[in-house]
Design a protein around this motif. Structure first.
Motif, PDB file in Angstrom:
ATOM      1  N   PRO A   1       0.825  -1.209   0.000  1.00  0.00           N
ATOM      2  CA  PRO A   1       0.000   0.000   0.000  1.00  0.00           C
ATOM      3  C   PRO A   1       0.860   1.260   0.000  1.00  0.00           C
ATOM      4  O   PRO A   1       1.862   1.337   0.709  1.00  0.00           O
ATOM      5  CB  PRO A   1      -0.797  -0.109   1.309  1.00  0.00           C
ATOM      6  CG  PRO A   1      -0.743  -1.552   1.686  1.00  0.00           C
ATOM      7  CD  PRO A   1       0.543  -2.082   1.126  1.00  0.00           C
ATOM      8  N   GLY A   2       0.475   2.209  -0.810  1.00  0.00           N
ATOM      9  CA  GLY A   2       1.199   3.481  -0.863  1.00  0.00           C
ATOM     10  C   GLY A   2       2.608   3.351  -1.416  1.00  0.00           C
ATOM     11  O   GLY A   2       3.441   4.231  -1.203  1.00  0.00           O
ATOM     12  N   GLY A   3       2.913   2.223  -2.082  1.00  0.00           N
ATOM     13  CA  GLY A   3       4.242   2.029  -2.647  1.00  0.00           C
ATOM     14  C   GLY A   3       5.279   1.518  -1.665  1.00  0.00           C
ATOM     15  O   GLY A   3       6.471   1.526  -1.959  1.00  0.00           O
ATOM     16  N   LEU A   4       4.833   1.084  -0.489  1.00  0.00           N
ATOM     17  CA  LEU A   4       5.777   0.537   0.494  1.00  0.00           C
ATOM     18  C   LEU A   4       6.572  -0.616  -0.107  1.00  0.00           C
ATOM     19  O   LEU A   4       6.071  -1.345  -0.965  1.00  0.00           O
ATOM     20  CB  LEU A   4       5.039   0.036   1.734  1.00  0.00           C
ATOM     21  CG  LEU A   4       4.458   1.101   2.658  1.00  0.00           C
ATOM     22  CD1 LEU A   4       3.593   0.455   3.736  1.00  0.00           C
ATOM     23  CD2 LEU A   4       5.561   1.918   3.293  1.00  0.00           C
ATOM     24  N   THR A   5       7.795  -0.793   0.349  1.00  0.00           N
ATOM     25  CA  THR A   5       8.664  -1.862  -0.132  1.00  0.00           C
ATOM     26  C   THR A   5       9.177  -2.684   1.039  1.00  0.00           C
ATOM     27  O   THR A   5       9.083  -2.264   2.201  1.00  0.00           O
ATOM     28  CB  THR A   5       9.875  -1.282  -0.895  1.00  0.00           C
ATOM     29  OG1 THR A   5      10.606  -0.424  -0.009  1.00  0.00           O
ATOM     30  CG2 THR A   5       9.441  -0.495  -2.118  1.00  0.00           C
ATOM     31  N   ILE A   6       9.734  -3.849   0.732  1.00  0.00           N
ATOM     32  CA  ILE A   6      10.389  -4.661   1.755  1.00  0.00           C
ATOM     33  C   ILE A   6      11.571  -3.856   2.281  1.00  0.00           C
ATOM     34  O   ILE A   6      12.241  -3.154   1.522  1.00  0.00           O
ATOM     35  CB  ILE A   6      10.871  -6.000   1.150  1.00  0.00           C
ATOM     36  CG1 ILE A   6       9.691  -6.789   0.568  1.00  0.00           C
ATOM     37  CG2 ILE A   6      11.638  -6.820   2.197  1.00  0.00           C
ATOM     38  CD1 ILE A   6       8.610  -7.138   1.572  1.00  0.00           C
ATOM     39  N   GLU A   7      11.833  -3.954   3.580  1.00  0.00           N
ATOM     40  CA  GLU A   7      12.884  -3.158   4.200  1.00  0.00           C
ATOM     41  C   GLU A   7      13.894  -4.041   4.924  1.00  0.00           C
ATOM     42  O   GLU A   7      13.593  -5.176   5.293  1.00  0.00           O
ATOM     43  CB  GLU A   7      12.279  -2.173   5.202  1.00  0.00           C
ATOM     44  CG  GLU A   7      11.388  -1.139   4.545  1.00  0.00           C
ATOM     45  CD  GLU A   7      10.877  -0.104   5.525  1.00  0.00           C
ATOM     46  OE1 GLU A   7      11.467   0.040   6.624  1.00  0.00           O
ATOM     47  OE2 GLU A   7       9.893   0.564   5.198  1.00  0.00           O
ATOM     48  N   ARG A   8      15.065  -3.486   5.124  1.00  0.00           N
ATOM     49  CA  ARG A   8      16.120  -4.131   5.906  1.00  0.00           C
ATOM     50  C   ARG A   8      16.074  -3.542   7.308  1.00  0.00           C
ATOM     51  O   ARG A   8      16.000  -2.338   7.487  1.00  0.00           O
ATOM     52  CB  ARG A   8      17.485  -3.872   5.264  1.00  0.00           C
ATOM     53  CG  ARG A   8      18.665  -4.418   6.038  1.00  0.00           C
ATOM     54  CD  ARG A   8      19.977  -4.298   5.257  1.00  0.00           C
ATOM     55  NE  ARG A   8      20.067  -3.163   4.363  1.00  0.00           N
ATOM     56  CZ  ARG A   8      20.578  -1.977   4.684  1.00  0.00           C
ATOM     57  NH1 ARG A   8      21.041  -1.768   5.907  1.00  0.00           N
ATOM     58  NH2 ARG A   8      20.623  -1.006   3.804  1.00  0.00           N
ATOM     59  N   ASP A   9      16.117  -4.406   8.309  1.00  0.00           N
ATOM     60  CA  ASP A   9      16.152  -3.955   9.703  1.00  0.00           C
ATOM     61  C   ASP A   9      17.555  -3.430   9.992  1.00  0.00           C
ATOM     62  O   ASP A   9      18.513  -4.203  10.105  1.00  0.00           O
ATOM     63  CB  ASP A   9      15.793  -5.107  10.627  1.00  0.00           C
ATOM     64  CG  ASP A   9      15.704  -4.703  12.088  1.00  0.00           C
ATOM     65  OD1 ASP A   9      16.294  -3.660  12.469  1.00  0.00           O
ATOM     66  OD2 ASP A   9      15.062  -5.425  12.858  1.00  0.00           O
TER      67      ASP A   9
END
Length: 115
Positions: free
Chosen positions: A83-91
């Motif tokens: 949603p809203g262009g969110l992407t997978i992230e690195r902690d």
């Protein structure tokens, strides 16, 4: 943000090369934790396939209470959009305090990765 920095990529590739072709693999600590900010998916990765460095190995939890050891394509994670262009992230704050099998054992008991 890059999911896999050059430094992390080098660690993952070194680990993958160390385990390539081994019957008994080395139980490395995860080098990186990736997560889905719009859901419950989490990946703890320990190595990259030296023959296809787009394939990572680690503990994969898609948020369905059945985390498992397996492979994932980094390029597929990089392409995911929420949603809203969110992407997978690195902690950015993740530091492994046990081996991958330690996380896997704990995840099997809890039904999720708790890292």
């Amino acid at each position: 943000m890059k999911l896999i920095t050059d430094e992390i990529r080098n660690i993952l590739l070194t680990n993958g090369q160390a385990n390539a072709g081994r019957e008994e693999t080395i139980d490395f600590n995860p080098a990186v934790k990736l997560f889905c900010p719009w859901g419950a998916a989490t990946w703890l990765l320990t190595e990259l396939d030296p023959e296809d460095p787009d394939i990572a190995f680690g503990l994969c939890d898609l948020g369905m209470e059945c985390p498992e050891l397996g492979n994932v394509r980094i390029s597929e994670l990089e392409e995911l959009r929420g949603p809203g262009g969110l992407t997978i992230e690195r902690d950015l704050f993740f530091t492994a305090n046990k081996t991958l099998s330690g996380y896997a054992d704990e995840a099997q008991r809890l039904g999720r990765i708790d890292a």
